[in-house]
Motif scaffolding. Structure first.
Motif, PDB file in Angstrom:
ATOM      1  N   SER A 515     -40.472   9.203  38.201  1.00 27.86           N
ATOM      2  CA  SER A 515     -39.649   9.894  37.294  1.00 27.86           C
ATOM      3  C   SER A 515     -40.064  11.350  37.409  1.00 27.86           C
ATOM      4  O   SER A 515     -40.926  11.661  37.387  1.00 27.86           O
ATOM      5  CB  SER A 515     -39.849   9.443  36.087  1.00 27.86           C
ATOM      6  OG  SER A 515     -38.808  10.087  35.026  1.00 27.86           O
ATOM      7  N   ILE A 516     -38.861  12.321  37.393  1.00 27.94           N
ATOM      8  CA  ILE A 516     -39.112  13.619  37.193  1.00 27.94           C
ATOM      9  C   ILE A 516     -38.154  14.105  35.922  1.00 27.94           C
ATOM     10  O   ILE A 516     -37.098  13.386  35.540  1.00 27.94           O
ATOM     11  CB  ILE A 516     -38.257  14.166  38.539  1.00 27.94           C
ATOM     12  CG1 ILE A 516     -38.468  15.621  38.471  1.00 27.94           C
ATOM     13  CG2 ILE A 516     -36.896  13.885  38.576  1.00 27.94           C
ATOM     14  CD1 ILE A 516     -38.151  16.249  39.809  1.00 27.94           C
ATOM     15  N   ALA A 517     -39.003  14.885  35.278  1.00 25.87           N
ATOM     16  CA  ALA A 517     -38.021  15.503  34.156  1.00 25.87           C
ATOM     17  C   ALA A 517     -36.963  16.102  34.257  1.00 25.87           C
ATOM     18  O   ALA A 517     -36.786  16.802  35.266  1.00 25.87           O
ATOM     19  CB  ALA A 517     -39.210  16.358  33.099  1.00 25.87           C
ATOM     20  N   SER A 518     -36.060  16.310  33.153  1.00 32.27           N
ATOM     21  CA  SER A 518     -34.806  17.046  33.480  1.00 32.27           C
ATOM     22  C   SER A 518     -35.208  18.774  33.332  1.00 32.27           C
ATOM     23  O   SER A 518     -34.148  19.277  34.069  1.00 32.27           O
ATOM     24  CB  SER A 518     -33.938  16.789  32.292  1.00 32.27           C
ATOM     25  OG  SER A 518     -34.492  16.902  30.885  1.00 32.27           O
ATOM     26  N   GLY A 519     -36.033  19.240  32.985  1.00 33.68           N
ATOM     27  CA  GLY A 519     -35.994  20.578  32.894  1.00 33.68           C
ATOM     28  C   GLY A 519     -36.729  21.055  34.187  1.00 33.68           C
ATOM     29  O   GLY A 519     -37.471  20.793  34.834  1.00 33.68           O
ATOM     30  N   THR A 520     -36.060  22.274  34.700  1.00 33.38           N
ATOM     31  CA  THR A 520     -36.328  22.942  35.838  1.00 33.38           C
ATOM     32  C   THR A 520     -37.568  23.961  35.826  1.00 33.38           C
ATOM     33  O   THR A 520     -38.144  24.175  36.882  1.00 33.38           O
ATOM     34  CB  THR A 520     -35.365  23.707  36.541  1.00 33.38           C
ATOM     35  OG1 THR A 520     -34.722  24.600  35.573  1.00 33.38           O
ATOM     36  CG2 THR A 520     -34.013  22.458  36.825  1.00 33.38           C
ATOM     37  N   GLY A 521     -37.629  24.442  34.487  1.00 32.16           N
ATOM     38  CA  GLY A 521     -38.904  25.509  34.477  1.00 32.16           C
ATOM     39  C   GLY A 521     -40.328  25.029  34.618  1.00 32.16           C
ATOM     40  O   GLY A 521     -41.315  25.615  34.845  1.00 32.16           O
ATOM     41  N   ASN A 522     -40.454  23.844  34.120  1.00 32.29           N
ATOM     42  CA  ASN A 522     -41.858  23.128  33.750  1.00 32.29           C
ATOM     43  C   ASN A 522     -41.946  21.671  34.604  1.00 32.29           C
ATOM     44  O   ASN A 522     -41.364  20.872  33.767  1.00 32.29           O
ATOM     45  CB  ASN A 522     -42.287  23.295  32.428  1.00 32.29           C
ATOM     46  CG  ASN A 522     -43.508  22.401  32.366  1.00 32.29           C
ATOM     47  OD1 ASN A 522     -44.300  22.235  33.239  1.00 32.29           O
ATOM     48  ND2 ASN A 522     -43.853  22.042  31.308  1.00 32.29           N
ATOM     49  N   GLU A 523     -41.966  21.629  35.724  1.00 29.81           N
ATOM     50  CA  GLU A 523     -41.767  20.271  36.440  1.00 29.81           C
ATOM     51  C   GLU A 523     -42.664  19.381  35.763  1.00 29.81           C
ATOM     52  O   GLU A 523     -44.101  19.614  35.875  1.00 29.81           O
ATOM     53  CB  GLU A 523     -41.869  20.523  37.801  1.00 29.81           C
ATOM     54  CG  GLU A 523     -40.715  21.090  38.602  1.00 29.81           C
ATOM     55  CD  GLU A 523     -40.648  21.033  40.006  1.00 29.81           C
ATOM     56  OE1 GLU A 523     -39.561  20.908  40.494  1.00 29.81           O
ATOM     57  OE2 GLU A 523     -41.726  21.134  40.662  1.00 29.81           O
ATOM     58  N   ILE A 524     -42.344  18.117  35.622  1.00 28.68           N
ATOM     59  CA  ILE A 524     -43.313  17.003  35.108  1.00 28.68           C
ATOM     60  C   ILE A 524     -42.745  15.767  36.261  1.00 28.68           C
ATOM     61  O   ILE A 524     -41.542  15.527  36.387  1.00 28.68           O
ATOM     62  CB  ILE A 524     -42.795  16.724  33.821  1.00 28.68           C
ATOM     63  CG1 ILE A 524     -43.188  17.800  32.718  1.00 28.68           C
ATOM     64  CG2 ILE A 524     -43.842  15.415  33.448  1.00 28.68           C
ATOM     65  CD1 ILE A 524     -42.945  17.697  31.337  1.00 28.68           C
ATOM     66  N   SER A 540     -46.063  22.140  36.641  1.00 26.37           N
ATOM     67  CA  SER A 540     -45.957  22.452  38.129  1.00 26.37           C
ATOM     68  C   SER A 540     -44.874  23.543  38.334  1.00 26.37           C
ATOM     69  O   SER A 540     -43.922  23.633  37.338  1.00 26.37           O
ATOM     70  CB  SER A 540     -45.083  21.235  38.972  1.00 26.37           C
ATOM     71  OG  SER A 540     -46.126  20.405  38.907  1.00 26.37           O
ATOM     72  N   VAL A 541     -44.829  24.294  39.220  1.00 24.94           N
ATOM     73  CA  VAL A 541     -43.949  25.411  39.407  1.00 24.94           C
ATOM     74  C   VAL A 541     -42.511  24.842  40.120  1.00 24.94           C
ATOM     75  O   VAL A 541     -42.785  24.678  41.530  1.00 24.94           O
ATOM     76  CB  VAL A 541     -44.485  26.635  39.992  1.00 24.94           C
ATOM     77  CG1 VAL A 541     -43.540  27.880  40.340  1.00 24.94           C
ATOM     78  CG2 VAL A 541     -45.788  27.357  39.524  1.00 24.94           C
ATOM     79  N   ALA A 542     -41.507  25.079  39.539  1.00 23.46           N
ATOM     80  CA  ALA A 542     -40.370  24.501  40.316  1.00 23.46           C
ATOM     81  C   ALA A 542     -40.333  25.083  41.390  1.00 23.46           C
ATOM     82  O   ALA A 542     -40.221  26.359  41.661  1.00 23.46           O
ATOM     83  CB  ALA A 542     -39.122  24.632  39.394  1.00 23.46           C
ATOM     84  N   GLY A 543     -40.002  24.455  42.666  1.00 27.90           N
ATOM     85  CA  GLY A 543     -39.499  24.886  43.968  1.00 27.90           C
ATOM     86  C   GLY A 543     -41.083  25.395  44.715  1.00 27.90           C
ATOM     87  O   GLY A 543     -40.729  25.813  45.904  1.00 27.90           O
ATOM     88  N   ALA A 544     -42.023  25.328  44.034  1.00 23.77           N
ATOM     89  CA  ALA A 544     -43.186  25.788  44.795  1.00 23.77           C
ATOM     90  C   ALA A 544     -43.628  24.841  45.850  1.00 23.77           C
ATOM     91  O   ALA A 544     -43.596  23.617  45.805  1.00 23.77           O
ATOM     92  CB  ALA A 544     -44.368  25.715  43.791  1.00 23.77           C
ATOM     93  N   ASN A 545     -44.041  25.296  47.186  1.00 28.79           N
ATOM     94  CA  ASN A 545     -44.488  24.358  47.967  1.00 28.79           C
ATOM     95  C   ASN A 545     -45.869  24.102  48.233  1.00 28.79           C
ATOM     96  O   ASN A 545     -46.510  24.455  48.812  1.00 28.79           O
ATOM     97  CB  ASN A 545     -44.060  25.342  49.432  1.00 28.79           C
ATOM     98  CG  ASN A 545     -43.983  24.278  50.815  1.00 28.79           C
ATOM     99  OD1 ASN A 545     -43.859  23.096  50.720  1.00 28.79           O
ATOM    100  ND2 ASN A 545     -43.893  24.956  51.718  1.00 28.79           N
ATOM    101  N   ASP A 811     -30.671  20.840  39.061  1.00 25.54           N
ATOM    102  CA  ASP A 811     -30.799  21.464  40.205  1.00 25.54           C
ATOM    103  C   ASP A 811     -30.472  20.881  41.474  1.00 25.54           C
ATOM    104  O   ASP A 811     -31.008  21.183  42.693  1.00 25.54           O
ATOM    105  CB  ASP A 811     -31.995  22.637  40.134  1.00 25.54           C
ATOM    106  CG  ASP A 811     -33.463  21.788  40.294  1.00 25.54           C
ATOM    107  OD1 ASP A 811     -33.212  20.436  39.788  1.00 25.54           O
ATOM    108  OD2 ASP A 811     -34.374  22.344  40.320  1.00 25.54           O
ATOM    109  N   ASN A 812     -30.473  19.451  41.275  1.00 22.76           N
ATOM    110  CA  ASN A 812     -30.389  18.643  42.254  1.00 22.76           C
ATOM    111  C   ASN A 812     -31.483  18.334  43.111  1.00 22.76           C
ATOM    112  O   ASN A 812     -31.422  17.970  44.258  1.00 22.76           O
ATOM    113  CB  ASN A 812     -29.196  18.824  43.184  1.00 22.76           C
ATOM    114  CG  ASN A 812     -27.727  18.732  42.686  1.00 22.76           C
ATOM    115  OD1 ASN A 812     -27.090  17.850  42.014  1.00 22.76           O
ATOM    116  ND2 ASN A 812     -27.122  20.120  42.564  1.00 22.76           N
ATOM    117  N   THR A 813     -32.398  18.308  42.499  1.00 18.00           N
ATOM    118  CA  THR A 813     -33.828  18.004  43.216  1.00 18.00           C
ATOM    119  C   THR A 813     -33.988  16.512  43.099  1.00 18.00           C
ATOM    120  O   THR A 813     -33.691  15.733  42.168  1.00 18.00           O
ATOM    121  CB  THR A 813     -35.107  18.480  42.310  1.00 18.00           C
ATOM    122  OG1 THR A 813     -35.070  20.244  42.229  1.00 18.00           O
ATOM    123  CG2 THR A 813     -36.370  18.170  42.796  1.00 18.00           C
TER     124      THR A 813
END
Length: 922
Positions: A515-524, A540-545, A811-813
């Protein structure tokens, strides 16, 4: 007269209906009945509901998930799973080197590995690189996660990287090097000790120090039409014997019952092939030695060892042939004749360790009920029990069985040149006097008396102990939690830091749900795993590789786990998470209090019973804070709702005549309050309305062609649009309806025959759909056509089983949850190019023929250098991209897998000059 003719016609018509419906059932109906019969007579009907304690008492693997998969994935025509088909598909894909392998949700967005970067997974194979003079470089193999390498095992900050070109879903169980050529490596695959749960593909070889690999021996060969599957599937051990200028290879090839519960109706892998194999030409050809029980029944080989005189020793383990145990110890001095030296009475799996200073001395660990330890000082002429056995400080572990009923599973034994003996079970132990006394050198938890034990905290269930060359006071350990390293074994019995984790970026974790949390600023990220509890990654940092740190709730197996998505939370409590354990066991905690891992400080038990499946099916109604879960038990097929309150949950059970088998998938409607869709093990999709009002309405909306166990149900833009996938081999796996289930369309297209676990549609491009399968993620760029074209979404992903796909709509992640390679993320995009990007009048290349089946040539008169090739459909959507190098007057062939239509080909050369041309694919 007319009336008489009319009556006669009616009777004839009625008789025809009875005849055709009763005696001429459709092939689908026949297959459904066959499927139901296999489910009703499952070989695991009894054992799949046993507790872990009861399973251990019967010598069964503690994890019943693989028995569960037997029922879910069996081919309704054969009555068994068909994993050999996946092997054949993977070989074909590898050989074809497909020209187009898409991105995550599209061609532009690769899959990004999101860890865990600090938690490993079951590891049996460990080898120091013989080419590294510092003895820092180490290879390790995940039982379902492929081969990895670490450049400096002594450094806790040194990362593991996956070895490519060998398959990320290979079940690596043993790895060795050639003593006459340090650049030649071999790995064996397949774990027989879990009754075939991790099916292997034989033996692989590298001649360049592990950079590239080739498959040299084994895999599926044939079936007998019943339950006996022929081939090389399980390599228990590999040994390379130096005989001067050449090397003899020995392979212990086991047979096993795939997902066995000791029932005579199971599927058996490799029983005809089990035996000791030898190669004298670097693995090109193999000769089989049949070790039998003296009555023509073959024994099952296990451990191979070389003593200091270069003699070959072989032990046996139990076999799936009825009545065949283990405990045999054989020797060969010439590699030609093997002689039975002795037998340990009543033994099953048997492991031996030769002394490095005394040719007659060996230590033995054997499964005799529990784990028993022995020593011989006369080369097995006599075998004596050790004076004492390890007595684990854990109160839950018997003083006479340090493996706690798992000697068939975790039984390593090793010694150093000083005669110190190390064994592993749940924990690790060392003896310096042949078992006269033992020191405990690790603990798996701080339960009961373990809290006061001053040793390192190391994951349970040990499989491998490998000393560092040149320094036997250091070693690497492989267990169910990955890889650990000791820099000082001599202090390990009195130090909490002598053995430490080496799992940085070693992502071989086996998840069940994600499961992934709905917020994009602090990925869970959040999900249940095999033997590593339920894991969560925060901040986690959203979008970080990058990879991500995780920590665990509980130990053992986690299951369905979910993060509250709507932000409303529970009144007086706030946002929350659902933590799943095995069977009908779920717990609630607040998201704001999860960073400490102390669940019950701010949570409560929702339910904890033995109902449902081992890895139970469940679904959360986020808007109404209701958990739905399979609660079937015995012959009672049902599911339950749990209305989540501030401090407890209220349970209601639901059953119906339409629910005539266990639920296997749930989907809560986001369009109509109180509507839930239920998939079953026997081909049904049911719509249940008004479920919270106690006057629910049940409707069977199953398709006429449905056969198999439903694995996933997803809803499109309304309840009229429904996507359904099916677990099984040998069936149509993907279905779609646009009218709420009145009619269904088969969307299998050209997808190979492999289980499909989940499905997800691109909200930005509704015609694009991705699925999770036994071989990673596959995608189609046009789901709307009658026969969609499916390709592997391979960019950054691998051939590992994907069990769950989750979408963060903000953000369609996409979150892809795998069983063996942790978690991955990607994004859905629209991928539509502008007219200026697609069309240009600069002609620097030519395409011929302009009408083809997808095979054509790009010709450049001038030198273009490294150029980017792009293909767009007529809507402007990019459907293909690659790079080609053009010299002057050069031709470059291309082969693309695209549906029929008109396409624009763009070439952008090394000077950023663009040119376009039109092609037609018929």
């Amino acid at each position: 007269m007319k009336r008489k003719l009319l009556i006669t016609a009616i009777l004839v018509f009625a008789g025809a209906i009875i005849y055709f419906s009763g005696f001429h059932k459709s092939e689908v109906d026949k297959l459904r009945e066959k499927h139901q019969a296999f489910l009703d007579n499952s070989p695991f009907e009894e054992t799949k509901s046993l507790s872990k304690k009861e399973r251990k008492a019967r010598g069964l693997p503690p994890n019943a998930y693989y028995e569960q998969l037997w029922d879910l994935t069996l081919d309704p025509a054969t009555g068994r799973p068909m994993p050999e088909r996946v092997d054949a598909i993977q070989k074909q894909l590898r050989e074809e080197r497909l020209a187009q392998r898409g991105g995550g949700g599209d061609n532009f967005s690769p899959w990004v590995d999101r860890g865990p970067n600090n938690i490993g997974g079951r590891t049996r194979a460990i080898m120091f690189d013989p080419n590294d003079g510092d003895n820092n470089r180490v290879f390790a193999g995940g039982v379902s996660g492929g081969l990895w390498v670490n450049e400096d095992i002594t450094d806790p900050n040194s990362s593991w990287t996956m070895v490519t070109g060998i398959g990320a879903n290979i079940s690596v169980t043993v790895m060795i090097s050639d003593p006459n050529d340090s650049n030649t490596f071999y790995i064996g695959s397949g774990e027989s000790y879990t009754f075939g749960a991790a099916v292997g593909r034989g033996i692989w070889k590298s001649t360049d120090g592990g950079v590239t690999w080739s498959h040299i021996f084994g895999g599926y060969t044939s079936a007998d039409g019943g339950q006996l599957i022929n081939g090389i599937f399980y390599v228990n051990d590999l040994v390379a014997r130096d005989v001067g200028a050449t090397t003899e290879l020995y392979a212990s090839i086991a047979g096993a019952a795939y997902n066995s519960s000791q029932s005579p109706t199971n599927q058996f892998h490799g029983l005809n092939e089990q035996g000791l194999y030898k190669s004298v030409d670097n693995g090109a050809n193999w000769t089989k030695f049949t070790i039998d029980e003296g009555n023509g029944t073959p024994s099952n080989p296990n451990d191979i060892e070389l003593d200091i005189n270069n003699n070959i020793w072989l032990t046996t383990t139990r076999s799936s042939w009825s009545g065949v145990t283990g405990g045999k110890i054989l020797r060969s001095t010439d590699g030609i004749t093997f002689t039975l030296i002795n037998t340990i009475a009543g033994a099953q799996r048997t492991e031996i360790e030769p002394s490095s200073t005394d040719a007659n001395k060996f230590w033995i660990a054997a499964e005799v009920g529990g784990a028993n330890l022995y020593v011989t000082t006369d080369a097995f002429a006599t075998i004596n029990p050790m004076t004492t056995e390890p007595n684990d400080v854990d109160q839950g572990i018997s003083s006479t069985d340090y493996t706690r009923g798992q000697a068939f599973y975790d039984l390593p034994i090793e010694s150093d040149s000083n005669g110190n003996v190390y064994v592993g079970g749940i924990d690790l132990f060392r003896s310096s006097n042949d078992g006269g006394s033992w020191e405990q050198i690790s603990k798996w938890s701080n339960n009961n008396d373990l809290a006061a034990l001053n040793v390192s905290l190391v994951h349970a269930d040990h499989h491998a102990i490998v000393f560092r060359p040149g320094n036997e006071n250091q070693a690497v350990f492989g267990n169910d939690g990955g890889v650990y390293f000791s820099n000082d074994l001599s202090s390990s019995s009195i130090s909490t830091t002598a053995i430490t984790s080496r799992n940085k970026d070693y992502n071989v974790t086996q998840f069940y749900y994600g499961s992934i949390a709905s917020g994009t600023g602090n990925e869970i990220f959040f999900g249940g795993t095999q033997d590593n509890g339920t894991l969560i990654s925060q901040n986690s940092v959203a979008g970080a590789n990058d990879f991500d740190n995780y920590y665990a709730f509980f130990s053992g197996d986690g299951s369905y786990s979910e993060i509250d998505q709507d932000g409303g939370g529970i009144p007086n409590r706030g946002e929350y998470i659902i933590i799943g354990s095995v069977r009908l066991s779920y717990y609630l905690a607040e998201t704001s209090h999860t960073s400490t891992g102390q669940v019950f400080n701010n949570g409560y038990t929702i339910v904890s019973t033995s109902e449902g499946n081992f890895i139970n099916e469940a679904e959360l109604d986020h808007a109404n804070n209701i958990l739905y879960a399979n609660s079937s038990q015995g012959n009672s097929n049902r599911f339950s709702s749990f209305v989540l309150g501030e401090n407890s949950a209220t349970r209601t059970d639901f059953s119906h005549s339409l629910l005539d088998d266990e639920p296997s998938a749930f989907k809560v409607s986001s369009f109509t309050n109180g509507t839930i869709f239920v998939g079953t093990q026997n081909s049904e999709v049911l719509k249940v309305e008004n479920i919270g009002a106690f006057n629910e309405t049940w409707t069977d909306i199953s398709g006429a062609g449905f056969v198999g166990s439903i694995s996933d149900i997803e809803i499109g833009t309304s309840e009229q649009e429904i996507f359904v996938t099916v677990h099984n081999y040998g069936v149509t796996s993907i279905w779609y309806t646009s009218d709420g289930g009145t009619t269904w369309e088969n969307k299998e297209g050209d997808l190979p025959d492999l289980p499909v676990k989940c499905i997800l549609r691109n909200p930005l491009l509704p015609q694009e759909v991705i699925i999770g399968t036994e071989l990673g993620v596959w995608r189609t760029s046009d789901f709307t056509v009658a026969n969609p074209v499916w390709t592997q979404s391979y960019n950054g992903m691998s051939d590992v089983t994907v069990l769950d796909l989750d979408l963060r709509s903000a953000d369609n992640t996409i979150l892809a949850t795998t069983h063996g390679r942790g978690m991955f993320t990607s994004v859905f995009t629209s991928d539509v190019a502008s007219v200026e990007e697609v069309l240009t009048d600069k002609k620097v290349f030519t395409v011929f023929p302009t009408i083809s089946d997808g095979n054509f040539t790009v010709y450049a008169k001038n030198e273009l250098g490294n150029s980017n090739i792009q293909i767009f459909d007529i809507s402007g959507k990019q459907v293909y991209t690659s790079q080609l190098n053009f010299n002057e007057n050069s031709n470059q062939p291309l082969s693309v897998s695209l549906k029929s239509g008109i396409y624009i080909v763009n070439v952008i050369d090394q000077n950023n000059r663009k040119s376009s041309g039109k092609i037609i694919i018929k």
